[in-house]
Design a protein around this motif. Sequence first.
Motif, PDB file in Angstrom:
ATOM      1  N   ILE A 250       3.224  16.246   6.452  1.00  0.00           N
ATOM      2  CA  ILE A 250       4.572  15.815   6.240  1.00  0.00           C
ATOM      3  C   ILE A 250       4.393  14.380   7.116  1.00  0.00           C
ATOM      4  N   ILE A 251       3.518  14.107   7.855  1.00  0.00           N
ATOM      5  CA  ILE A 251       3.205  12.936   8.467  1.00  0.00           C
ATOM      6  C   ILE A 251       2.787  11.706   7.780  1.00  0.00           C
ATOM      7  N   SER A 252       1.808  12.471   6.911  1.00  0.00           N
ATOM      8  CA  SER A 252       1.285  11.365   5.677  1.00  0.00           C
ATOM      9  C   SER A 252       2.501  11.058   4.725  1.00  0.00           C
ATOM     10  N   ALA A 253       3.205  11.977   4.557  1.00  0.00           N
ATOM     11  CA  ALA A 253       4.280  11.740   3.648  1.00  0.00           C
ATOM     12  C   ALA A 253       5.123  10.741   4.211  1.00  0.00           C
ATOM     13  N   LEU A 254       5.438  10.664   5.493  1.00  0.00           N
ATOM     14  CA  LEU A 254       6.162   9.895   6.151  1.00  0.00           C
ATOM     15  C   LEU A 254       5.685   8.645   6.093  1.00  0.00           C
ATOM     16  N   GLY A 255       4.193   8.464   6.311  1.00  0.00           N
ATOM     17  CA  GLY A 255       3.572   6.985   6.092  1.00  0.00           C
ATOM     18  C   GLY A 255       3.740   6.609   4.728  1.00  0.00           C
ATOM     19  N   ALA A 256       3.614   7.206   3.795  1.00  0.00           N
ATOM     20  CA  ALA A 256       3.741   6.920   2.522  1.00  0.00           C
ATOM     21  C   ALA A 256       4.927   6.128   2.286  1.00  0.00           C
ATOM     22  N   LEU A 257       5.922   6.969   2.933  1.00  0.00           N
ATOM     23  CA  LEU A 257       7.358   6.250   2.593  1.00  0.00           C
ATOM     24  C   LEU A 257       7.304   4.926   3.266  1.00  0.00           C
ATOM     25  N   LEU A 258       6.897   4.932   4.462  1.00  0.00           N
ATOM     26  CA  LEU A 258       7.105   3.486   5.192  1.00  0.00           C
ATOM     27  C   LEU A 258       6.002   2.476   4.492  1.00  0.00           C
ATOM     28  N   MET A 259       5.208   2.949   3.809  1.00  0.00           N
ATOM     29  CA  MET A 259       4.191   2.078   3.003  1.00  0.00           C
ATOM     30  C   MET A 259       4.578   2.005   1.614  1.00  0.00           C
ATOM     31  N   LYS A 260       5.767   2.289   1.146  1.00  0.00           N
ATOM     32  CA  LYS A 260       6.346   2.267  -0.336  1.00  0.00           C
ATOM     33  C   LYS A 260       6.263   0.696  -0.787  1.00  0.00           C
ATOM     34  N   PRO A 261       6.636  -0.259   0.115  1.00  0.00           N
ATOM     35  CA  PRO A 261       6.415  -1.738  -0.655  1.00  0.00           C
ATOM     36  C   PRO A 261       4.854  -2.060  -0.902  1.00  0.00           C
TER      37      PRO A 261
END
Lengths: 327, 327
Positions: A250-261
């Motif tokens: 879940i933490i990586s998934a959040l990271g991926a969300l923040l890295m979307k751009p």
Amino acid sequence: MKKIAIDLMGGDYAPEEILAGALSFAKENEDVELYLVGIEENFKDVQLPKNCVKVVTDDFLPMDVKPTEAVRRRKSTMYVSCQLAREKKVDAVVSAGNTGALLACATFVVGRIKGIERPTLAVPIPTKNDFCVLADAGANIDVKPSNLLQFAIMGVEYAKLLGKDNPTIGLLNVGTEENKGTQKEKEAFQILKERFGNQFVGNVEGNDLNAGKVDVVVADGFHGNIAMKTMEGAAKMITELIKSEVKKNIISALGALLMKPVFSSLKNKLDPKKYGGTFFIGVEGVVVKAHGNSNRTAIFNALKVAKKGVEEKLPLKIKEALLKCAE
Amino acid sequence: MKKIAIDLMGGDYAPEEILAGALSFAKENEDVELYLVGIEENFKDVQLPKNCVKVVTDDFLPMDVKPTEAVRRRKSTMYVSCQLAREKKVDAVVSAGNTGALLACATFVVGRIKGIERPTLAVPIPTKNDFCVLADAGANIDVKPSNLLQFAIMGVEYAKLLGKDNPTIGLLNVGTEENKGTQKEKEAFQILKERFGNQFVGNVEGNDLNAGKVDVVVADGFHGNIAMKTMEGAAKMITELIKSEVKKNIISALGALLMKPVFSSLKNKLDPKKYGGTFFIGVEGVVVKAHGNSNRTAIFNALKVAKKGVEEKLPLKIKEALLKCAE
């Protein structure tokens, strides 16, 4: 007025996506007359903009057609599009149909530029900061050193058209030293050195492609094809690995969300549809091969590429470069 | 007791990193007798574990040595290491020296297996879920169809050693259809089909490598070299693009921080040092080429690879597979 023919029946998503891309291009480019080459049913219930010309025929080529068959089926949408270029009724042709078939039609229907032994498929490859042009990217899988010199001449003109001022050249090889490769590469090295002097940087390796070591990479089409497809495969694997790892946590998934751009920018950079299509260079007209899986956006971009090729007089520039080389 | 020779003077970080990797391997593997082949000064103030044997000579090869020179300098650490294998004093040789030089010494000093025309450099390539073995990865840049058959035989044995039960085989080509490629690929296709039946899946393309479509990819060494290096270049570009995009924005940077485990796992997956080194297959002993830029960990792993090759009797398995093929 610039005139471009588009083959409505070439590509995995023909005719719907091809037509949609063509119509939106026509609307945005009123300085272009667009020849829509299709079969009768493509035009049912379609309102054509003023700058579109309907060309109806009754045959089209399947995606797995053999090149020899393509040049015999003279009523196919691809053949008719190329015939329009041969007769100078259009300046450019765009098709998302079978690559080998389009190469055959470009070579034998549109016709080779006098002096060009083999037209080339030249493809812009993404690099860290920019792009490089790979010529040949798979049209000619068994070539002579003299063909490689012509690929260099054509690749340089293409790189110039894409905005490079004084493009540097490298020869795709298995090592950077002068004596690397088979007899073919060794001969090509000498010919390129003689013709281009310092503009020819020397041999480059597979990892130099994406590193952007040179602006134009000259290659046997077999090597070019392997490099281009391996690159696509590596990018795909990395993307998929990231996606599957992200799902585990879940933490990586959040990271991926923040890295979307970041990922969007990366995707855009690596997207082969960005250029929409690429030129078969060395023929008496502008011929653009759009990707087989082109959607409407890719077709729109491929038409843009074709327009640019016409505006920049690509075939004329190739002729001039050939003449200069013969001096 | 298994006996392995290590060339202390091969590699960009020789001798310090090579020696460090060798000593830690020796300490952890008391069932191996390690022959450290170096020059006098390598051993100054070094306390050797009991299972190490000091072999002193007075020449070593530079990293840019020519293969022809390598087989003439009989007192070099690389040559002496291979000579130990030829005399059956050791079962395996590990070197991080020049690839061409090691191939030449493996072929002419250690000696080819009877019936093998060309030894091959076979390399495990990462795939999404696993790996595939690429043979040849650059040792033989101009081959015959019969060489390609032998690469398949050797690649299959290597894949088995790495844990694949019944490895499938593909031929690297410019398209998947049977008639693709030059005369060489067409002939190789038929030979592979005849010998391997359904185990031979057919032609594969560059993008099939990382997709893991088959377990063993058979290739001309020129094509194998281009594929492997292009893959490395693509992975490097993507990593660098992500890094430079992340720097542009604090939120993306935070995302990257949260995604750290994902990137570590990716890095580990793509790390060529993971295997430490790879085999030259087809010679009368186990010869492992470690990466030129090997650090102590890579050397440790390369020695592990060599030990595994000895335990699994790789040369014997190649001989048996060859015999089976000749039946």
